[in-house]
Design a protein around this motif. Structure first.
Motif, PDB file in Angstrom:
ATOM      1  N   SER A   1      -0.473   4.456   0.399  1.00 58.04           N
ATOM      2  CA  SER A   1      -1.346   5.552   0.817  1.00 58.04           C
ATOM      3  C   SER A   1      -0.591   6.656   1.552  1.00 58.04           C
ATOM      4  O   SER A   1      -0.950   7.829   1.469  1.00 58.04           O
TER       5      SER A   1
ATOM      6  N   ARG B   1      -7.408   3.857  -2.733  1.00 60.91           N
ATOM      7  CA  ARG B   1      -6.030   3.574  -2.326  1.00 60.91           C
ATOM      8  C   ARG B   1      -5.082   3.574  -3.514  1.00 60.91           C
ATOM      9  O   ARG B   1      -5.499   3.547  -4.673  1.00 60.91           O
TER      10      ARG B   1
ATOM     11  N   ASP C   1       0.840  -1.195   0.000  1.00 61.72           N
ATOM     12  CA  ASP C   1       0.000   0.000   0.000  1.00 61.72           C
ATOM     13  C   ASP C   1       0.877   1.248   0.000  1.00 61.72           C
ATOM     14  O   ASP C   1       1.865   1.321   0.737  1.00 61.72           O
TER      15      ASP C   1
END
Length: 310
Positions: free
Chosen positions: A168, A255, A166
């Protein structure tokens, strides 16, 4: 907890583990292993001799846990073949002994290793020396095995190592720059494998300008992302032309995901830890304006391969 590419094709559902929104284990919310009482199930016996103290210190470094007793079992404390290989390297450098990997699987306690060290012949440690620059280089035994297996139909895709993370909380542009910096740093990420004019398998290190490696940023839906990951995970690599690393950044409505896939012939579980550390070290350096934060590598994988064969 293993990376995605090391997991088997089946999973055991553990409902007590915290999960992310996409169903993966939420590592940030896992409890700390400290104080969980993880042990090899034997009574703790402290080291007494100088060699026992030295071996305990090495084990604690490799296994990243403390305290360790002289009757604890290496593999029950979280050791595996990669860590055992690292252990052999440290033994060679610090204790000047050469032990076989097989011996570590048959003698798994510090008490046993004391006997192994005391009964082994002393060998002087010598650092691996970089090879002379050439158009191509010898392959290691492991690379040769993987190349041969990849010649069978479907063999190459069987050794793909896909994973994702991820993004983010990450500056995507700087992160991509860090990835390119690490590709430049590690020659093995720019290496291809093919036979020379005499029919001998060799590894060929390509320059950053020649290797066709790029990272695109794509806006997709969650369904499109899922379908791409499913398809690309088993898409074969061209070992002769490369690149043997693919990477993309995907942005969905909720995301950002960094996806990469590489062939096992240029990486393994241990290497992934090194690459991850280098990427984020360089990432932090780029954010602070220090592009030279990573010291030059003394050797590359081709140098290790030549040393191993000698």
């Amino acid at each position: 907890f293993l990376p995605d590419y090391m997991l088997p094709s089946y999973y055991v559902q553990l409902e007590s583990l915290p999960l992310t929104s996409n169903g993966k284990v939420d590592r940030k919310n896992l409890p700390s292993p400290e104080g969980l009482g993880i042990s090899s199930g034997v009574e703790y016996v402290a080291p007494t001799t100088d060699l026992e103290h030295q071996l305990v210190a090495i084990w604690e470094q490799v296994l990243d846990r403390s305290p360790i007793g002289i009757k604890d079992d290496f593999f029950e404390l979280g050791g595996h073949s990669l860590k055992a290989t690292r252990l052999l390297g440290i033994y060679s450098k610090e204790l000047e002994v050469s032990l076989s990997l097989k011996s570590l699987f048959t003698s798994t306690t510090i008490q046993g290793h004391v006997s192994l060290v005391n009964s082994s012949n002393k060998t002087s440690f010598s650092a691996i020396v970089p090879v002379t620059a050439a158009s191509s280089y010898a392959v290691s035994d492991a690379q040769r095995r993987l190349w041969v297996l990849s010649q069978f139909e479907g063999g190459s895709a069987a050794y793909n190592m896909p994973s994702q993370m991820d993004l983010s909380t990450v500056d995507t542009a700087v992160f991509i720059e860090a990835i390119h910096g690490v590709v430049s740093r590690h020659e093995i990420l720019r290496t291809v494998f093919k036979e020379d004019e005499s029919g001998e398998l060799r590894q060929w290190v390509l320059s950053k300008d020649v290797i066709d490696f790029s990272i695109s940023i794509d806006d997709v839906t969650e369904d499109e992302l899922s379908e791409f990951l499913k398809t690309d995970s088993y898409a074969p690599f061209d070992l002769a032309n490369g690149p043997l690393l693919r990477a993309r950044v995907f942005r969905t409505a909720n995301r950002s995901v960094f996806y990469f896939n590489m062939h096992h012939i240029i990486s393994d579980g241990w290497s992934m830890e090194v690459l991850q550390k280098d990427v984020f070290t360089l990432y932090e350096g780029l954010l602070s304006g220090n592009k030279e934060i990573l010291a030059p590598l003394p050797i590359q994988y081709k140098d290790y391969a030549a040393w191993q064969l000698s």
